[in-house]
Design an enzyme around this catalytic site. Structure first.
Site: not given
Ligand SMILES: Cc1cc2nc3c(=O)[nH]c(=O)nc-3n(C[C@H](O)[C@H](O)[C@H](O)COP(=O)(O)OP(=O)(O)OC[C@H]3O[C@@H](n4cnc5c(N)ncnc54)[C@H](O)[C@@H]3O)c2cc1C
Length: 308
Positions: A167, A216, A298
């Site tokens: 990520r 998420s 995130e």
């Protein structure tokens, strides 16, 4: 007040950003710039005073824009940047092309980028976030990207220069991704289409895809790096530690941790960015108290809180 160059595209002062994000929250950008095309973007950045910050955004599917907005020129790419071409195994997409469109167009041409089908972002956001799901990540297929640097140069960078990891990526400061080329393996179009249907059904069954979310909320505590499979099967999932801390369904104002998937932070109605961020921070605190694990966001949080 700084005078900005006059582009061919749209340059809008004091533009609210809430309607441009999935969570539907956020204050105004000082300026929102929607360039007409690459040359317009490059020329604008070349003459924009170097002290003026820029913030490129995609379709806002991984963002909380804070209630006070963003003190920058927010750059949002549109129609001039959404072409998709498939030549053999090379799939090239403009940064504004939606991941889902790229997956579908590649599949029709017998090329497998199916992992992009259910990610609701744009290619620029996918590169920046090394987006991935169902076992594959941008890093697995990306060959090169094209950027416009903060000083207005158009450059091509090999994927290796981005240090893509879970990520995250290293883009030069202020750079705007304008396109990306992937090496996509061959596949049977009908089989690829069927796989994408399966993925959509799987997602609808396990995630609150109809709610306003940004995917998420926290990274899995041991995120798999896309460079190796050794830690691929780790058990430490963010949703699990959130459940164990009793935070599934928790609310602050209009913000809620989804009952359906506890790592999804949703705007259940009338949430402010502060509600969402405060709830996220409360979850981090409770998870730490319960299991000693520090969850990392995130979702990117950008901009400034509202002034009281
Ligand atoms: C329901 C739902 C499910 C999701 N599922 C997944 C999933 O399975 N896997 C996954 O990886 N993500 C998932 N996400 C998160 C999100 O879709 C991805 O992170 C996506 O890649 C973000 O793309 P975006 O265009 O919306 O970028 P934005 O959210 O607008 O921006 C994200 C970041 O990318 C940067 N950025 C965007 N465009 C550019 C550009 N052109 N140049 C430079 N920087 C840029 C922004 O500055 C910001 O830092 C999900 C989100 C939702 C809402």
């Amino acid at each position: 007040m700084t005078t900005l160059p006059t582009p061919r595209g749209a340059l809008t002062p004091d533009r609210p950003l809430s309607d441009l994000t999935w969570l539907r929250v956020g204050g105004p950008a000082d300026w929102l710039f929607q360039p007409a095309d690459e040359a317009d973007l490059a020329e604008f950045l070349a003459v924009l005073p170097p002290g003026v910050p820029v913030f490129p955004m995609g379709v806002g599917s991984n963002l909380i824009v804070r209630d006070g907005g963003i003190r920058a020129v927010v750059i949002r790419l549109g129609r001039g940047f959404n072409g998709i071409t498939v030549e053999g195994g090379r799939v090239t997409a403009g940064a504004a092309a939606l991941d889902a469109h790229v997956a579908r167009k590649a599949a029709e041409a017998g090329r497998d980028l199916t992992f992009l089908r259910t990610i609701p972002g744009s290619i620029g956001g996918a590169v920046r976030m090394n987006a991935g799901c169902y076992g594959h990540y941008v890093a697995d297929f990306l060959e090169e990207i094209r950027i416009v640097t903060r000083s207005g140069q158009i450059e091509t960078l090999p994927a290796a220069a981005l240090n893509l990891r879970y990520r995250q990526s290293d883009l030069p400061d202020g750079a705007v991704v304008i396109g990306a080329t992937f090496n996509a393996p061959a596949g049977d179009p009908a089989a690829l289409a069927a796989r994408m249907e399966d993925q959509l059904a799987k997602r609808d069954a396990s995630q609150p895809t109809k709610d306003r979310s940004a995917g998420s909320t926290f990274r899995n505590p041991l995120g798999r790096s896309s460079t190796g499979a050794a830690d691929d099967t780790h058990e430490l999932k963010a949703w699990k530690v959130i459940d164990e801390a009793g935070m599934r369904g928790a609310r602050i104002g209009g913000a809620q941790m989804s009952e359906m998937h506890s790592n999804f932070l949703i705007n259940a109605g009338g949430a402010t960015a502060a509600d969402l961020e405060n709830l996220g921070e409360e979850v981090r605190k409770r998870v730490f108290q319960h299991s000693g694990i520090t969850l990392e966001w995130e979702i990117m949080r950008v901009g400034e809180p509202a002034t009281k």
